[in-house]
Design an enzyme around this catalytic site. Structure first.
Site, PDB file in Angstrom:
ATOM      1  CB  SER A  70      16.924  45.074  43.881  1.00  0.00           C
ATOM      2  OG  SER A  70      15.915  45.583  44.764  1.00  0.00           O
ATOM      3  CE1 TYR A 100      17.896  40.233  45.679  1.00  0.00           C
ATOM      4  CE2 TYR A 100      17.694  42.698  47.008  1.00  0.00           C
ATOM      5  CZ  TYR A 100      17.336  41.054  45.466  1.00  0.00           C
ATOM      6  OH  TYR A 100      15.553  41.898  45.170  1.00  0.00           O
TER       7      TYR A 100
HETATM    8  P1  NDP Z   1      10.184  35.128  44.291  1.00  0.00           P
HETATM    9  O1  NDP Z   1      10.149  34.057  45.340  1.00  0.00           O
HETATM   10  O2  NDP Z   1       8.506  34.673  43.977  1.00  0.00           O
HETATM   11  O3  NDP Z   1      10.698  34.000  42.979  1.00  0.00           O
HETATM   12  C1  NDP Z   1      11.567  34.036  42.496  1.00  0.00           C
HETATM   13  C2  NDP Z   1      11.575  33.108  41.209  1.00  0.00           C
HETATM   14  O4  NDP Z   1      13.003  32.943  41.082  1.00  0.00           O
HETATM   15  C3  NDP Z   1      11.034  32.185  41.882  1.00  0.00           C
HETATM   16  O5  NDP Z   1      10.785  31.520  40.664  1.00  0.00           O
HETATM   17  C4  NDP Z   1      11.864  30.946  41.914  1.00  0.00           C
HETATM   18  O6  NDP Z   1      12.282  29.552  41.283  1.00  0.00           O
HETATM   19  C5  NDP Z   1      13.400  31.772  41.328  1.00  0.00           C
HETATM   20  N1  NDP Z   1      14.696  30.884  41.671  1.00  0.00           N
HETATM   21  C6  NDP Z   1      15.810  31.309  42.853  1.00  0.00           C
HETATM   22  N2  NDP Z   1      16.287  30.631  43.217  1.00  0.00           N
HETATM   23  C7  NDP Z   1      16.475  29.834  42.024  1.00  0.00           C
HETATM   24  C8  NDP Z   1      17.500  28.662  40.792  1.00  0.00           C
HETATM   25  N3  NDP Z   1      18.642  28.603  41.189  1.00  0.00           N
HETATM   26  N4  NDP Z   1      17.420  28.438  39.830  1.00  0.00           N
HETATM   27  C9  NDP Z   1      15.799  28.715  39.602  1.00  0.00           C
HETATM   28  N5  NDP Z   1      15.357  29.584  39.443  1.00  0.00           N
HETATM   29  C10 NDP Z   1      15.383  30.605  40.958  1.00  0.00           C
HETATM   30  O7  NDP Z   1      10.131  36.179  44.429  1.00  0.00           O
HETATM   31  P2  NDP Z   1       9.267  37.436  42.342  1.00  0.00           P
HETATM   32  O8  NDP Z   1       9.296  37.238  41.931  1.00  0.00           O
HETATM   33  O9  NDP Z   1       9.583  38.557  43.893  1.00  0.00           O
HETATM   34  O10 NDP Z   1      11.784  37.685  42.722  1.00  0.00           O
HETATM   35  C11 NDP Z   1      11.911  37.658  40.918  1.00  0.00           C
HETATM   36  C12 NDP Z   1      12.902  38.208  40.912  1.00  0.00           C
HETATM   37  O11 NDP Z   1      12.598  39.706  41.529  1.00  0.00           O
HETATM   38  C13 NDP Z   1      14.452  38.429  41.650  1.00  0.00           C
HETATM   39  O12 NDP Z   1      15.752  38.515  40.999  1.00  0.00           O
HETATM   40  C14 NDP Z   1      14.123  39.376  43.148  1.00  0.00           C
HETATM   41  O13 NDP Z   1      15.372  39.839  43.508  1.00  0.00           O
HETATM   42  C15 NDP Z   1      13.811  40.577  42.538  1.00  0.00           C
HETATM   43  N6  NDP Z   1      12.660  41.470  42.868  1.00  0.00           N
HETATM   44  C16 NDP Z   1      11.693  41.422  43.715  1.00  0.00           C
HETATM   45  C17 NDP Z   1      11.294  42.211  44.734  1.00  0.00           C
HETATM   46  C18 NDP Z   1      10.389  42.139  45.490  1.00  0.00           C
HETATM   47  O14 NDP Z   1      10.615  43.191  46.713  1.00  0.00           O
HETATM   48  N7  NDP Z   1      10.170  40.957  45.443  1.00  0.00           N
HETATM   49  C19 NDP Z   1      12.085  43.951  44.391  1.00  0.00           C
HETATM   50  C20 NDP Z   1      13.308  43.475  43.761  1.00  0.00           C
HETATM   51  C21 NDP Z   1      13.505  42.789  42.602  1.00  0.00           C
HETATM   52  P3  NDP Z   1      12.138  27.813  41.890  1.00  0.00           P
HETATM   53  O15 NDP Z   1      12.292  28.512  43.161  1.00  0.00           O
HETATM   54  O16 NDP Z   1      11.176  26.976  41.858  1.00  0.00           O
HETATM   55  O17 NDP Z   1      13.796  27.750  41.387  1.00  0.00           O
HETATM   56  C1  8X3 Z   2      13.703  43.765  46.618  1.00  0.00           C
HETATM   57  C2  8X3 Z   2      12.952  45.162  47.130  1.00  0.00           C
HETATM   58  O1  8X3 Z   2      13.738  46.995  48.545  1.00  0.00           O
HETATM   59  O2  8X3 Z   2      13.381  44.606  49.409  1.00  0.00           O
HETATM   60  O3  8X3 Z   2      14.904  43.756  45.579  1.00  0.00           O
HETATM   61  O4  8X3 Z   2      15.469  45.207  48.408  1.00  0.00           O
HETATM   62  S1  8X3 Z   2      14.622  45.099  48.213  1.00  0.00           S
END
Ligand code: NDP
Ligand code: 8X3
Length: 250
Positions: free
Chosen positions: A137, A150
């Protein structure tokens, strides 16, 4: 040659979009997450071979068992997309429950290393062209209020990715830290523990990245010629940038 992507966190957001993107190019898929119903529904929409696994990445034994018991058809993994992760507690550090910090570390750090450790022998066996994409991120690079553990967990992802590259030198396995900025997924709904209006407000009136934008980056990284390793990609929407330093004044 058949290609197989192993995607964690495929029930939503980037992981789900990645499943569609890799499937579009004919890759077979191993999809995991805790919400099995969502995985089964997703599988129905894909026209490639798909193996779904209900898996909590925090459980090292379950991860190892799931990887060791992959059906033969799905066992020669080409790309690992270490995507499962979450942020919790957008308030400042002094107000955060300790359990929220632990959950982020257990998922974003321990969970990611659990999956990586379990799949490393397979990826090394695959050799040239194998790829590990670790979803970091911008929070792992740039500090901001409310990011506390985070951002620190995503800084771990970055450094772990670089360090893995050193130890995988000569195996052909590539490693990338893919670090997105603001992207509209269920991320903020999870971060605010279900506050839909907080999530809507964050994305309102701007143009965040979409899950499909990031899935496109994932596919690009994994499909480059074998001799190219993207070390780190940091991608923000054009409408996101940095702010000035905060100064405390009397
Ligand atoms: P979502 O919440 O839409 O998706 C997150 C996914 O992670 C879900 O499929 C969830 O599945 C899974 N997950 C969470 N905890 C667990 C666990 N303990 N075991 C297995 N699976 C898990 O968010 P995003 O798609 O945005 O996030 C995906 C990644 O991208 C994350 O690592 C996040 O930190 C990162 N990210 C997101 C950004 C954003 O702004 N959206 C920006 C930068 C990075 P389930 O709950 O079914 O287990
Ligand atoms: C998620 C993006 O900007 O909320 O990793 O940190 S931000």
């Amino acid at each position: 040659m058949k290609k197989i992507a192993f995607i964690t966190g495929a029930t939503s957001g980037f992981g789900k979009a990645a499943a569609h993107r890799f499937a579009q190019e004919g890759w077979s898929l191993v999809l995991s997450g805790r919400r099995i119903k969502r995985l089964l529904d997703l599988k129905e929409t894909l026209s490639v071979p798909v193996h779904v696994m209900q898996l909590d990445v925090r459980d090292a034994d379950a991860v190892k068992q799931a990887v060791d018991s992959l059906p033969d058809e799905f066992s020669a993994v080409t790309a690992l997309v270490n995507n499962a992760g979450l942020a919790l507690a957008p308030q400042g550090a002094p107000e955060v429950e300790l359990s929220d910090w632990h959950t982020m570390i257990d998922t974003n750090v321990t969970g990611l290393v659990n999956v990586t450790h379990a799949l490393l022998p397979t990826l090394i066996k695959t050799g040239a062209g194998a790829t590990i994409i670790n979803v970091g991120s911008i929070a792992g690079q740039w500090p901001y209020p409310g990011s506390h553990v985070y951002g620190a967990s995503k800084a771990f992802v970055k450094q772990f990715s670089y360090n893995l590259r050193c130890d995988l030198q000569g195996t052909g396995v590539r490693v990338t830290d893919l670090s997105p900025g603001i992207a509209e997924t269920e991320f903020t709904l999870v971060r605010t523990k279900g506050d839909q209006s907080a999530s809507d407000n964050l994305y309102q009136g701007t143009t965040p990245l979409s899950a499909e934008d990031i899935a496109e980056q994932m596919f690009y990284i994994a499909s480059l010629p074998d001799h190219i390793n993207i070390n780190r990609v940091e991608v923000m929407p054009t409408r996101q940038a940095w702010s000035p330093f905060a100064i405390d004044r009397d």
